[in-house]
Design an enzyme around this catalytic site. Structure first.
Site, PDB file in Angstrom:
ATOM      1  N   TYR A 147     -15.555  -6.738 -30.739  1.00 35.49           N
ATOM      2  CA  TYR A 147     -15.966  -5.713 -29.771  1.00 35.49           C
ATOM      3  C   TYR A 147     -14.784  -4.881 -29.275  1.00 35.49           C
ATOM      4  O   TYR A 147     -13.792  -5.424 -28.774  1.00 35.49           O
ATOM      5  CB  TYR A 147     -16.646  -6.394 -28.585  1.00 35.49           C
ATOM      6  CG  TYR A 147     -17.122  -5.458 -27.504  1.00 35.49           C
ATOM      7  CD1 TYR A 147     -18.311  -4.759 -27.654  1.00 35.49           C
ATOM      8  CD2 TYR A 147     -16.391  -5.279 -26.340  1.00 35.49           C
ATOM      9  CE1 TYR A 147     -18.763  -3.892 -26.661  1.00 35.49           C
ATOM     10  CE2 TYR A 147     -16.832  -4.425 -25.347  1.00 35.49           C
ATOM     11  CZ  TYR A 147     -18.017  -3.731 -25.509  1.00 35.49           C
ATOM     12  OH  TYR A 147     -18.443  -2.884 -24.534  1.00 35.49           O
ATOM     13  N   ASN A 219      -9.068 -10.342 -31.108  1.00 36.17           N
ATOM     14  CA  ASN A 219      -9.652  -9.663 -29.952  1.00 36.17           C
ATOM     15  C   ASN A 219     -10.133 -10.708 -28.949  1.00 36.17           C
ATOM     16  O   ASN A 219     -11.274 -10.708 -28.526  1.00 36.17           O
ATOM     17  CB  ASN A 219     -10.828  -8.792 -30.418  1.00 36.17           C
ATOM     18  CG  ASN A 219     -11.321  -7.842 -29.353  1.00 36.17           C
ATOM     19  OD1 ASN A 219     -10.564  -7.078 -28.785  1.00 36.17           O
ATOM     20  ND2 ASN A 219     -12.625  -7.879 -29.081  1.00 36.17           N
ATOM     21  N   SER A 253     -13.277 -12.154 -29.302  1.00 38.14           N
ATOM     22  CA  SER A 253     -13.632 -12.681 -30.621  1.00 38.14           C
ATOM     23  C   SER A 253     -12.429 -12.629 -31.547  1.00 38.14           C
ATOM     24  O   SER A 253     -11.446 -11.946 -31.278  1.00 38.14           O
ATOM     25  CB  SER A 253     -14.772 -11.849 -31.248  1.00 38.14           C
ATOM     26  OG  SER A 253     -15.936 -11.902 -30.461  1.00 38.14           O
ATOM     27  N   SER A 291     -17.355 -15.577 -27.176  1.00 37.45           N
ATOM     28  CA  SER A 291     -16.464 -15.284 -28.296  1.00 37.45           C
ATOM     29  C   SER A 291     -17.149 -15.495 -29.634  1.00 37.45           C
ATOM     30  O   SER A 291     -17.872 -16.464 -29.843  1.00 37.45           O
ATOM     31  CB  SER A 291     -15.223 -16.187 -28.210  1.00 37.45           C
ATOM     32  OG  SER A 291     -14.223 -15.765 -29.094  1.00 37.45           O
ATOM     33  N   GLY A 292     -16.911 -14.571 -30.545  1.00 41.62           N
ATOM     34  CA  GLY A 292     -17.349 -14.722 -31.926  1.00 41.62           C
ATOM     35  C   GLY A 292     -16.157 -15.095 -32.776  1.00 41.62           C
ATOM     36  O   GLY A 292     -15.383 -14.223 -33.186  1.00 41.62           O
TER      37      GLY A 292
END
Length: 370
Positions: A147, A219, A253, A291-292
């Site tokens: 993101y 990120n 992420s 978080s991814g």
């Protein structure tokens, strides 16, 4: 120290150039491209300043393409494995990878709201390149996201199919740029400007030398957790505060792509992918709820996985895999730090500001001052 390890092609300082002493031995360019046949390309979109006008800007985004094979072999599948440390994100093609242990075509990484177009444009690119191959067949490429809405007009959908093709067509081997380029353009890490980063490690096994390369789009992370070479420096008073005129939401992420020329089976590649978690942990990441943290690992070693006859593959025994685990951890940690060090302050939408990691403050905190 090899000069290729110190700076990016544009002259931006990397971790080793700052004087950081990482464990392990890196390949010629200390990049995922040290794995023969793997190339990386970017499309970077930086436009406008000031107040956000949706659909107009400011724009701070882009696309990264990791091309795992030479183009004349790009449709041929590779053994692969996938791991989700925390699944609040997207990496397409994972159901197919989990089912068959393989994937094909370029891997793309972009912002969250452009992941779909990156996937679709990759398919269109493949269909145009290999019309006969896909005349009556399907493609399930990998596309991933993090993101960038704090700096970028993410709802303006500025990434177009042409940018995806541009990134794929720009892919090259050797030394590659890091920092605010490609899909990493609008990203941040531990409150500092981050984005694209890479590193590699050489592993000796059974009289041969193999390469493990890692590429990250970083990120994630909270400022107070930032750790460099085992030392927590996030609360250091010499590090500048983040200055912004809006609330900085904690949406974090990381995408990690791990490539190797060592022969592994799909279940082993899943195990390699899982070890990126420890490299992230060494920098202070902990996979928060929002978080991814999604990781892909693949090997270029098995070249013919097509149908029609019984295939024979070689592989490193599970009992001997530990040095490769260590290589993933080491290269992931360094790639993340490279994404921050090879960077600078960026101001984006609504004047939102993410400071660059101050090199001298890091050196002082680690006792590396000249």
């Amino acid at each position: 120290m090899k000069p290729e390890w110190k700076t990016t092609p544009s002259g931006k300082l990397r971790g080793k150039g700052l004087g950081l002493s990482f464990e392990g031995t890196s390949g010629p360019f200390n990049a995922i491209t040290d794995v023969a046949g793997v190339s990386v390309g970017y499309a970077t979109i930086i436009e406008g300043d000031g107040a956000l006008i949706q659909g107009v800007g400011p724009v701070r985004t882009g696309v990264t393409a990791i091309v795992p094979r030479p183009l004349d072999q790009i449709d041929q599948p590779l053994f692969a494995g996938f791991f989700s440390l925390n699944g609040n994100g997207e990496l397409s093609g994972t159901h197919y990878i989990e089912e068959t242990g393989k994937f094909a075509l370029p891997v793309t990484i972009t912002n969250t709201h452009s992941c779909g177009i990156a996937r679709d444009a990759t398919i269109r690119w493949a269909v145009e390149l290999l019309a006969e191959r896909y005349h009556d067949d399907f493609a399930l490429p990998v596309a991933a996201e993090t993101y960038d809405g704090f700096l970028n007009d993410i709802n303006g959908f500025h990434v177009e199919a042409r940018h995806v093709v541009e990134a794929i067509d720009a892919a090259q081997g050797g030394a590659i740029e890091e920092g605010s380029v490609g899909g990493g353009t609008g990203m941040k890490c531990f409150g500092f400007k981050a984005g694209s980063g890479t590193s590699s490690r050489l592993v000796g096994y059974n009289g041969e030398e193999f390469t493990v390369g890692v590429f990250v789009q970083a990120n994630f992370g909270t400022r107070r957790h930032l750790t460099v070479l085992g030392q927590n420096i996030g609360a250091d008073p010499d590090l500048p505060p983040m200055v912004t005129n809006t609330k900085d939401t904690d949406l974090s992420s990381i995408i990690a792509v791990i490539a190797t020329d060592a022969p592994f089976l799909p279940h082993q590649l899943k195990r390699l992918a899982r070890r990126a978690s420890f490299g992230i942990g060494k920098t202070g990441g902990m996979a928060t709820h929002g978080s991814g943290d999604l990781f892909l690992a693949f090997t270029t070693a098995a070249s013919d996985l097509g149908p029609g006859s019984i295939r024979t593959v070689h592989f490193v025994p599970d009992e001997d895999i530990d040095p490769f685990f260590e290589a993933v951890v080491q290269a992931t940690e360094e790639a993340i730090l490279n994404s921050m060090i090879a960077n600078e302050t960026m101001i984006g939408r609504d004047g939102n500001r993410v400071p660059g990691l101050p090199h001298q403050a890091v050196k002082k905190a680690l006792g590396l001052e000249d």
